[in-house]
Design an enzyme around this catalytic site. Structure first.
Site, mmCIF file in Angstrom:
data_model
loop_
_atom_site.group_PDB
_atom_site.id
_atom_site.type_symbol
_atom_site.label_atom_id
_atom_site.label_comp_id
_atom_site.label_asym_id
_atom_site.label_seq_id
_atom_site.Cartn_x
_atom_site.Cartn_y
_atom_site.Cartn_z
ATOM 1 N N GLY A 167 5.233 2.344 1.440
ATOM 2 C CA GLY A 167 6.246 2.960 0.589
ATOM 3 C C GLY A 167 6.267 2.427 -0.827
ATOM 4 O O GLY A 167 7.189 2.697 -1.579
ATOM 5 N N SER A 224 0.878 -1.163 0.000
ATOM 6 C CA SER A 224 0.000 0.000 0.000
ATOM 7 C C SER A 224 0.907 1.201 0.000
ATOM 8 O O SER A 224 2.111 1.077 0.148
ATOM 9 C CB SER A 224 -0.879 0.017 1.250
ATOM 10 O OG SER A 224 -0.051 0.300 2.358
ATOM 11 N N LYS A 225 0.291 2.355 -0.168
ATOM 12 C CA LYS A 225 1.126 3.542 -0.231
ATOM 13 C C LYS A 225 1.881 3.727 1.082
ATOM 14 O O LYS A 225 2.978 4.212 1.119
ATOM 15 C CB LYS A 225 0.292 4.764 -0.551
ATOM 16 C CG LYS A 225 0.226 4.997 -2.047
ATOM 17 C CD LYS A 225 -0.868 5.943 -2.416
ATOM 18 C CE LYS A 225 -2.192 5.206 -2.425
ATOM 19 N NZ LYS A 225 -3.318 5.979 -1.995
ATOM 20 N N ARG A 226 1.249 3.251 2.153
ATOM 21 C CA ARG A 226 1.889 3.434 3.456
ATOM 22 C C ARG A 226 3.197 2.662 3.584
ATOM 23 O O ARG A 226 4.118 3.077 4.223
ATOM 24 C CB ARG A 226 0.931 3.038 4.586
ATOM 25 C CG ARG A 226 0.221 4.228 5.206
ATOM 26 C CD ARG A 226 -0.971 3.770 5.981
ATOM 27 N NE ARG A 226 -1.958 3.189 5.064
ATOM 28 C CZ ARG A 226 -2.733 2.168 5.357
ATOM 29 N NH1 ARG A 226 -2.661 1.597 6.515
ATOM 30 N NH2 ARG A 226 -3.598 1.722 4.475
#
Ligand code: GLU
Length: 472
Positions: free
Chosen positions: A254, A250-252
């Site tokens: 990275g 996920s974007k979290r």
């Protein structure tokens, strides 16, 4: 076969989302069916327009052309959920009229307490059915008081929902574990379960391929479609893509957005070839055009365990795509800075010389600087290599070049073994490359000779010789 990609435009797409889109595209193309794009934008999120535009750009860039959807239209439109309110209202009314849905006045707080109590006594959290039993008068009375209501779908207690997942095999869920669920929020917007299932049915989608995080939503959606007498699609739930650390991509964590990958210089065909093999196996390990990826795509070859993001694989496909890309397209891809450095008559030569030695436009720029930059200077590893070189090989190369200035095969020639021991043929070539290009590895000598020209070769050998003699 009609498949679809149904993203919620809440952010930029990353590789995990794109793989879902690609698999759906490949399934539809492989079966000569249709691939639909539906924007699930009911949340009226701020900025969703921007993200919807961005994801369409991403799809276009990867050449995943949708046959029906925003901008292209189609018989089942509109294809953005924010424009389908009237359709949902009609189906809400139908469920209410047949008593299959009822207004629920429970507040968030009440529901939270209820869930806590259930969990504390070891029960699975599900709606207690409190508002299910309200009489028409009680509903009216609450409405008159201005209380907000959600709309809940009535789930029978004694059903077993079964379906054959096209990736995971037979699935079985007890309706008693589901409980009545919200299909319209108190602000009037439709809930995901509802509009997602209704749209699939009304758009004639025949196969829903999506992430396995949606697996437990499917029995709810099947019950809804049955109540609405709408045809249900087949479902295929694919394992998620996880990062190298095993955590969800996920974007979290990275992971990069498609836009970042595009800006970095990845080629669309590299990404398509990589993603088609994330959690799916092909027999054919060559770089394939989308049409072949589609023809050879097979649901039976989708893996059952999570797929790990593997950067080395992505880079492998990038190199493959660079190898196959046309010279004209690669030249364009290299960008302005390269265009400024490379003389007009050397463009084709330059591209074909460096294509096997680059991964990103920045690499092409470094080679352009090596060949055509004004300020070539030996640095780092190359410098050390030359300083420590045994014998006088560079002098001998220089002599050779001066004797045969126009022989294009010159640099690749082997020198007769000299007096200094302990240097192999490969090491001599590395030394020569280092002197000429500041790098131990790189393009073939014939090409180097052609791009650099005799004059610059002589100058660079002289500089290297100087450095060598200063050091010894
Ligand atoms: N909008 C949902 C999502 O992005 C779609 C899920 C589905 O494919 O059914 O997760």
């Amino acid at each position: 076969m009609r498949t679809r990609f149904a993203p919620s435009p809440t952010g930029l797409l990353h590789l995990g989302n794109m793989r879902t889109a690609l698999f759906n595209y490949l399934l539809a193309r492989g079966a000569h069916g249709a691939f639909l794009l539906r924007i699930e934008d009911t949340d009226a999120m701020r900025g969703h327009e921007k993200y919807a535009q961005a994801l369409m750009q991403d799809l276009e860039w990867l050449e995943l052309r949708w046959d029906e959807g925003p901008e292209r239209g189609g018989p089942a439109g509109p294809y953005a959920q924010s424009q389908r309110g009237a359709i949902y209202d009609k189906h809400f009314a139908e469920l209410e009229a047949s008593g299959l849905a009822y207004p629920c006045f429970c507040t968030e707080h009440e529901l939270k307490v209820e869930r806590k109590t259930q969990l504390a006594s070891g029960q699975p959290p599900r709606y207690s059915g409190k508002c299910r039993r309200l009489s028409a008068e009680e509903v009216e009375e609450r409405r008159a008081r201005g209380l907000a209501a959600t709309l809940r779908f009535r789930v029978a207690d004694d059903r077993t929902v079964e379906f054959e997942d096209r990736v995971r095999g037979p699935q079985r869920f007890a309706s008693a574990d589901i409980g009545d669920f919200v299909i319209r929020r108190s602000d009037g917007t439709p809930a995901f379960f509802f509009c997602n299932a209704v749209d699939d049915a009304l758009m004639g989608v025949t196969l829903v391929l999506r992430g396995e995080d949606h697996l437990t939503n499917t029995p709810r959606q099947l019950l809804l479609l049955e109540a609405l007498k709408l045809a249900a699609p087949a479902y295929a739930h694919i394992p998620l893509v996880v990062g190298a650390d095993g955590a969800p991509l996920s974007k979290r964590t990275g992971s990069k957005s498609l836009q970042e990958l595009r800006d970095a210089g990845f080629l669309p065909l590299a990404i398509d070839n990589y993603l088609a093999r994330v959690g799916h196996t092909y027999n054919d390990n060559r770089l394939l055009p989308l049409s072949d990826l589609a023809a050879q795509f097979d649901l039976a070859r989708v893996h059952h365990s999570p797929a790990r993001f593997d950067e080395a694989q992505l880079l492998h496909w990038q190199r493959e795509a660079l190898r196959h890309e046309s010279t004209v397209a690669l030249w364009r891809w290299m960008g302005d800075e390269v265009h400024k450095l490379v003389p007009g008559n050397k463009q084709t030569d330059f591209v074909d010389t460096v294509r096997a030695n680059i991964v990103f436009p920045g690499d092409a720029l470094r080679w352009a600087q090596v060949f055509f930059g004004e300020d070539f200077a030996l640095t780092g590893e190359a410098r050390e290599l030359i300083k420590e070189a045994p014998g006088s090989y560079l002098e001998r190369y220089l002599e050779l070049v001066k004797q045969h200035p126009n022989d294009p095969m010159l640099l690749g020639r082997d020198l007769p073994s000299g007096p200094a021991p302990g240097i192999t043929r490969g090491q001599r070539f590395q030394l020569l490359r280092a002197a000429l290009t500041n790098s131990r590895h790189g393009p073939e000598f014939v090409r180097l000779h052609h791009l650099l020209g005799t004059e610059r070769i002589i100058k660079r050998l002289e500089d290297a010789i100087k450095l060598h003699s200063e050091a010894s």
